[in-house]
Design a protein around this motif. Structure first.
Motif, PDB file in Angstrom:
ATOM      1  N   ASN A  52      15.130  -2.597  -2.338  1.00  0.00           N
ATOM      2  CA  ASN A  52      14.710  -1.348  -1.682  1.00  0.00           C
ATOM      3  C   ASN A  52      13.731  -1.578  -0.537  1.00  0.00           C
ATOM      4  O   ASN A  52      13.563  -0.738   0.341  1.00  0.00           O
ATOM      5  N   LEU A  53      13.063  -2.731  -0.576  1.00  0.00           N
ATOM      6  CA  LEU A  53      12.095  -3.021   0.486  1.00  0.00           C
ATOM      7  C   LEU A  53      12.744  -3.147   1.858  1.00  0.00           C
ATOM      8  O   LEU A  53      12.100  -2.918   2.876  1.00  0.00           O
ATOM      9  N   GLN A  54      14.035  -3.500   1.858  1.00  0.00           N
ATOM     10  CA  GLN A  54      14.744  -3.693   3.132  1.00  0.00           C
ATOM     11  C   GLN A  54      14.506  -2.498   4.067  1.00  0.00           C
ATOM     12  O   GLN A  54      14.020  -2.650   5.185  1.00  0.00           O
ATOM     13  N   GLY A  55      14.848  -1.304   3.556  1.00  0.00           N
ATOM     14  CA  GLY A  55      14.703  -0.105   4.392  1.00  0.00           C
ATOM     15  C   GLY A  55      13.256   0.298   4.594  1.00  0.00           C
ATOM     16  O   GLY A  55      12.935   0.992   5.541  1.00  0.00           O
ATOM     17  N   GLY A  56      12.393  -0.138   3.687  1.00  0.00           N
ATOM     18  CA  GLY A  56      10.984   0.225   3.835  1.00  0.00           C
ATOM     19  C   GLY A  56      10.292  -0.580   4.915  1.00  0.00           C
ATOM     20  O   GLY A  56       9.334  -0.115   5.522  1.00  0.00           O
ATOM     21  N   ILE A  57      10.790  -1.779   5.162  1.00  0.00           N
ATOM     22  CA  ILE A  57      10.106  -2.660   6.114  1.00  0.00           C
ATOM     23  C   ILE A  57      10.894  -2.849   7.409  1.00  0.00           C
ATOM     24  O   ILE A  57      10.325  -2.869   8.492  1.00  0.00           O
ATOM     25  N   PHE A  58      12.219  -2.950   7.292  1.00  0.00           N
ATOM     26  CA  PHE A  58      13.030  -3.231   8.489  1.00  0.00           C
ATOM     27  C   PHE A  58      13.791  -1.999   8.954  1.00  0.00           C
ATOM     28  O   PHE A  58      14.192  -1.164   8.140  1.00  0.00           O
ATOM     29  N   ASP A  59      13.998  -1.916  10.259  1.00  0.00           N
ATOM     30  CA  ASP A  59      14.842  -0.840  10.784  1.00  0.00           C
ATOM     31  C   ASP A  59      16.303  -1.287  10.761  1.00  0.00           C
ATOM     32  O   ASP A  59      16.616  -2.385  10.290  1.00  0.00           O
ATOM     33  N   GLU A  60      17.187  -0.441  11.316  1.00  0.00           N
ATOM     34  CA  GLU A  60      18.613  -0.732  11.233  1.00  0.00           C
ATOM     35  C   GLU A  60      19.005  -1.983  12.012  1.00  0.00           C
ATOM     36  O   GLU A  60      20.011  -2.634  11.717  1.00  0.00           O
TER      37      GLU A  60
ATOM     38  N   TYR B 277       0.821  -1.213   0.000  1.00  0.00           N
ATOM     39  CA  TYR B 277       0.000   0.000   0.000  1.00  0.00           C
ATOM     40  C   TYR B 277       0.852   1.258   0.000  1.00  0.00           C
ATOM     41  O   TYR B 277       1.983   1.266   0.503  1.00  0.00           O
ATOM     42  N   ALA B 278       0.238   2.306  -0.554  1.00  0.00           N
ATOM     43  CA  ALA B 278       0.799   3.663  -0.506  1.00  0.00           C
ATOM     44  C   ALA B 278       2.259   3.673  -0.930  1.00  0.00           C
ATOM     45  O   ALA B 278       2.611   3.090  -1.953  1.00  0.00           O
ATOM     46  N   THR B 279       3.110   4.282  -0.125  1.00  0.00           N
ATOM     47  CA  THR B 279       4.492   4.517  -0.548  1.00  0.00           C
ATOM     48  C   THR B 279       5.290   3.232  -0.753  1.00  0.00           C
ATOM     49  O   THR B 279       6.286   3.228  -1.468  1.00  0.00           O
ATOM     50  N   LEU B 280       4.867   2.142  -0.126  1.00  0.00           N
ATOM     51  CA  LEU B 280       5.607   0.889  -0.307  1.00  0.00           C
ATOM     52  C   LEU B 280       5.569   0.419  -1.758  1.00  0.00           C
ATOM     53  O   LEU B 280       6.454  -0.295  -2.212  1.00  0.00           O
ATOM     54  N   ARG B 281       4.534   0.835  -2.476  1.00  0.00           N
ATOM     55  CA  ARG B 281       4.422   0.405  -3.875  1.00  0.00           C
ATOM     56  C   ARG B 281       5.584   0.921  -4.721  1.00  0.00           C
ATOM     57  O   ARG B 281       5.991   0.277  -5.681  1.00  0.00           O
ATOM     58  N   GLU B 282       6.097   2.089  -4.327  1.00  0.00           N
ATOM     59  CA  GLU B 282       7.231   2.637  -5.070  1.00  0.00           C
ATOM     60  C   GLU B 282       8.454   1.736  -4.948  1.00  0.00           C
ATOM     61  O   GLU B 282       9.339   1.746  -5.804  1.00  0.00           O
ATOM     62  N   LEU B 283       8.507   0.961  -3.881  1.00  0.00           N
ATOM     63  CA  LEU B 283       9.673   0.109  -3.644  1.00  0.00           C
ATOM     64  C   LEU B 283       9.579  -1.212  -4.392  1.00  0.00           C
ATOM     65  O   LEU B 283      10.526  -1.988  -4.433  1.00  0.00           O
TER      66      LEU B 283
ATOM     67  N   SER C 250       0.684  -5.587  -6.023  1.00  0.00           N
ATOM     68  CA  SER C 250       0.820  -6.851  -5.301  1.00  0.00           C
ATOM     69  C   SER C 250       1.844  -7.742  -5.997  1.00  0.00           C
ATOM     70  O   SER C 250       2.185  -7.526  -7.159  1.00  0.00           O
ATOM     71  N   VAL C 251       2.308  -8.714  -5.238  1.00  0.00           N
ATOM     72  CA  VAL C 251       3.339  -9.622  -5.736  1.00  0.00           C
ATOM     73  C   VAL C 251       2.954 -11.024  -5.262  1.00  0.00           C
ATOM     74  O   VAL C 251       2.454 -11.187  -4.156  1.00  0.00           O
ATOM     75  N   SER C 252       3.198 -12.022  -6.099  1.00  0.00           N
ATOM     76  CA  SER C 252       2.935 -13.403  -5.678  1.00  0.00           C
ATOM     77  C   SER C 252       4.253 -14.076  -5.305  1.00  0.00           C
ATOM     78  O   SER C 252       5.264 -13.873  -5.975  1.00  0.00           O
ATOM     79  N   VAL C 253       4.215 -14.867  -4.245  1.00  0.00           N
ATOM     80  CA  VAL C 253       5.431 -15.531  -3.777  1.00  0.00           C
ATOM     81  C   VAL C 253       5.133 -17.024  -3.633  1.00  0.00           C
ATOM     82  O   VAL C 253       4.118 -17.408  -3.044  1.00  0.00           O
ATOM     83  N   GLU C 254       6.056 -17.825  -4.173  1.00  0.00           N
ATOM     84  CA  GLU C 254       5.911 -19.285  -4.084  1.00  0.00           C
ATOM     85  C   GLU C 254       6.778 -19.828  -2.966  1.00  0.00           C
ATOM     86  O   GLU C 254       7.884 -19.335  -2.737  1.00  0.00           O
TER      87      GLU C 254
END
Lengths: 601, 186
Positions: B41-49, B7-13, B19-23
């Motif tokens: 790029n999702l690393q910094g969007g989802i996880f902290d340091e 959602y929202a800004t995460l889509r830019e990453l 949406s994405v499908s994962v097997e």
């Protein structure tokens, strides 16, 4: 009128003829516009939007809201509403202290001044009557000595709202000062009073709070509102940041965002911010923390200067806005000098934000060699104090600078160094670092202003939700909500701080219990929207449109510093989003919108 | 296969996808690793340091916040749906059965009162203090202290609120709640 809470009495004072008429409040107007800012704007609108600001026809309204002077927390506020000599827009400027409460206790919702006296007068208000009395012996006096003389004359409990020399001399950003040091600061209300030869409004009144229409509901509504304040981490007495440090608690966090304009906004992060911050002032200068009617927060910061050329000066209040305008903005890192300059503003009766900007504009003109003569260098504190005096007295270069930032820069032939919108200078949040404020400055109905829609609540503090200060998307809708909410609280009239902890529901509950008129939270937002649109409509009728919703070129083309080092303002995109949220056409309120909001039938 | 909605800004990453499908992922942890391999790029969007899920990012499995399940060890099965919300406010506009917001400036008792006014049951003493339940939705929240950057003088409590709906769109409840929670200042 059936509505409770109001005194239902307004004095219309014709300064030309000396006639004073007493009127009831129109009930329909009270329902639609509530009071203070909203009702004041309606009186100005009915007086005709196209009057010249410096003509006897201009109206100067001192307006309370239905909650003013009541038991409601933070209700010691009134709005001074007039056509601004600085911006030529409608303007309203709010004042704290006790004058508003005393005006209500003396039996008035408002005083409307029109015309122009041929000699200096002041209005004496007591027990539901107004008298005009000669002010020859006060004319030429500063605020402090005017207040002192009137207190000696009338004893207590007395409130005085007065102009100083700046208002008398037509400084376009002259203020009306209340009880020595609380200002209806912005927009040049003091210049309008000075033009009318109205030196002061003097009110003598014992406490007489209005009684709520529904006492049960009032108890619940009042307790809930008060409890939100006492439990607020921002406001809580003795523990909240604004209670302990005053507004200047913002200096460091705004600087961390790269939002503190330096040297007339040529940079946006100040190395010496800590030296002029609320934390340092508390540690080194604080002598007392006074408050206003019905307020436990006590945000005012009274300081005493212990050393240096201004030793012995005791003044209030060292706020964030002047600490920025007269500090970082002019590269002055000495809080003692900031205190001195604010006290000059209080005594001469001038807006400290505009003064800081007009001086920084003059300093940039000096830097770029646009001035003939020595000019004024960055951080020249003695020169600043001298220039402030020259402006108030309109002597030397002061005569040019007394015209305000925009007109002053025009006279140097360099309009681009005026950091102002619609003729009013910018406050202490650099637009490149806080995009909501950028849009707020551009679209404010009274020229650049941080208080029409205080988006730093969200962009700096995360109240009620954190938004990215550098992002522009979504700020149009965010700003509209803030502007509408504030237009309502300004019409009650409760201090802006109340909105840190209270929302539309709390405002609705207090209004309903005190006035006895049902209102929902949604209707609160609609009233706010109506007030905002009436102001905009007034300005449209004066010839303002979307092209006036602008920002100085610097913010659109030159990047800031620190976190704002890559940032310029995306003004066109934001305006489009904002106008869509407002339903305006290029900054103009269409008739369909005016009808939907019941502004016209 | 698991479907993951952003959602929202995460889509830019994730290159602007929704949406994405994962097997083949059996836990949330494994799934996130898989995603970050594909979209670094999702690393910094989802996880902290420190490698923890950032405090205002909400990861939902079938509409339930993993904070209320087994965290990143929550097991996944084929056909599950994940929603990942970025640290923004105002709730999402998705069709999801859950929505989240992070708010500051309101005391907890007032949050509780607002949700009761919106139809939640008055909590009895056996219930956790951070939960209000109605027959159509439920709301829970966690709190954390946030420091205002640059300020030694101010810290604020942030409430990370998650509304889950059964019969009614949680977005509608969120919208009504945010009207009540709107604040200003100045």
């Amino acid at each position: 009128m059936k509505l409770g809470g109001y005194a239902n009495r307004v004095a219309r004072v014709d300064l030309s003829s000396g006639e004073i008429a007493y009127e009831e409040i129109n009930e329909e107007d009270a329902r639609l516009y509530i009071g203070a800012r909203g009702l004041g704007v309606k009186y100005l609108f009915d007086n005709g939007p196209t009057v010249e600001s410096d003509s006897p026809d201009n109206m100067l309204a001192f307006m309370n809201g239905p909650l003013t002077g009541s038991q409601a927390t933070m209700s010691g506020r009134l709005a001074v509403v007039t056509k601004s000599p600085l911006t030529q827009t409608i303007t309203d400027s709010h004042i704290g202290g006790w004058s508003a409460a005393r005006l209500r206790w003396s039996g008035f919702d408002g005083l409307l001044f029109v015309g122009k006296s041929d000699k200096p007068v002041y209005a004496y208000v007591e027990d539901g009557t107004v008298e005009l009395r000669p002010a020859d012996d006060l004319w030429g006096e500063g605020v402090h000595s005017t207040v002192e003389k009137l207190r000696d004359r009338y004893g207590s409990p007395l409130s005085v709202m007065t102009i100083g020399q700046a208002g008398e001399n037509g400084v376009r950003f002259a203020s009306i000062i209340n009880e020595d040091d609380r200002a209806a600061g912005r927009g040049g209300t003091g210049a309008v009073a000075g033009f009318k030869n109205l030196k002061a409004v003097v009110i003598k009144a014992e406490e007489a709070m209005p009684r709520p229409q529904d006492r049960e509901k009032w108890r619940t509504a009042h307790q809930r509102a008060l409890k939100t304040i006492l439990d607020s981490e921002v406001l809580a007495p003795r523990t909240g940041g604004l209670s302990i440090y005053g507004t200047n608690v913002l200096m460091n966090p705004v600087n961390a965002l790269g939002g503190v304009g330096v040297r007339n906004s040529q940079e946006t992060q100040y190395d010496a911010a800590e030296k002029i911050s609320g934390e340092t002032v508390r540690e080194t200068l604080l002598s007392s923390d006074p408050t206003c009617h019905a307020c436990p927060v006590a945000c005012k910061i009274e300081v005493e200067i212990k050393d240096g050329p201004y030793a012995g000066l005791k003044m209030e209040s060292l706020e964030y806005e002047p600490a920025w305008a007269l500090g970082a903005n002019c590269d002055n890192d000495d809080p003692r000098v900031i205190a001195k300059l604010i006290d000059q503003c209080n005594d001469y009766g001038m807006d400290a934000i505009e003064l800081g900007n007009v001086i920084s504009m003059y300093m940039e003109a000096t830097q770029r060699e646009y001035v003939t003569g020595a000019g004024l260098g960055w951080g020249d504190t003695e020169g600043m104090v001298e220039t402030a005096e020259q402006i108030a007295l309109r002597s030397g270069i002061g005569d040019q600078l007394a015209e305000g930032t925009t007109r002053g820069a025009d006279k140097f032939g360099h309009p681009e160094i005026a950091m102002a919108v619609k003729g009013q200078a910018v406050p202490a949040y650099d637009p490149r670092a806080l995009k909501g404020e950028a849009l707020g400055y551009a679209t404010s109905n009274r020229g650049a202003c941080h208080l029409r829609g205080y988006t730093p609540a969200s962009e700096v503090l995360g109240i009620p939700v954190k938004t990215d200060p550098l992002a522009w998307e979504g700020k149009g809708e965010l700003l509209k909500i803030f502007q509408d909410l504030h237009a309502f609280s300004d019409s009650l009239d409760l201090c802006k701080f109340s909105a840190f902890s209270e929302g539309a529901e709390e405002y609705a509950a207090q209004y309903e219990a005190l006035v006895g008129q049902p209102i929902t939270a949604d209707e609160v937002m609609t009233v706010g929207e109506r007030v905002y649109n009436l102001e905009r409509h007034y300005n449209n009728l004066c010839g303002f449109d979307g092209s006036d919703d602008s920002l100085p070129e610097r913010y659109l083309t030159e990047t800031g510093s620190g976190p704002a080092s890559e940032s310029v303002v995306e003004l066109d995109e934001m305006k489009a989003e904002y106008y869509a949220a407002r339903g305006w056409e290029d900054g103009v309120v269409p008739n369909s919108k005016l009808r939907a909001l019941e502004i016209i039938s | 296969m698991v479907e993951v909605k952003f959602y929202a800004t995460l889509r830019e990453l994730i290159d602007g996808n929704k949406s994405v499908s994962v097997e083949g992922a059996v836990t949330v942890s494994g799934l996130l690793e898989n995603l970050i391999e594909r979209y670094p790029n999702l690393q910094g969007g989802i996880f902290d340091e420190d490698g923890n899920i950032r405090s205002f990012v909400a990861v939902m499995v079938n509409g339930r916040d993993i904070r209320h399940l087994e965290g990143i060890d929550t097991a996944l099965q084929g056909g599950d749906t994940l929603d990942i919300f970025p640290p923004v406010a105002g709730g999402s506009q998705s069709e999801s059965m859950a929505t989240s917001v992070s708010i500051r400036g309101l005391p907890e008792w007032l949050i509780r009162e607002y949700f009761v006014e919106l139809g939640g049951a008055v909590p009895d003493k056996t219930q956790p203090l951070n939960q209000i339940v109605s027959d159509r939705w439920s709301v829970t929240w966690s709190q954390q202290k946030v420091k205002i950057k640059g300020s030694s003088g101010m810290g604020l409590t942030q409430f990370d609120i998650v509304i889950e709906g059964t019969h009614e769109s949680p977005q509608q409840i969120m919208e009504l709640f945010m009207k009540k929670a709107q604040r200003g200042g100045g």
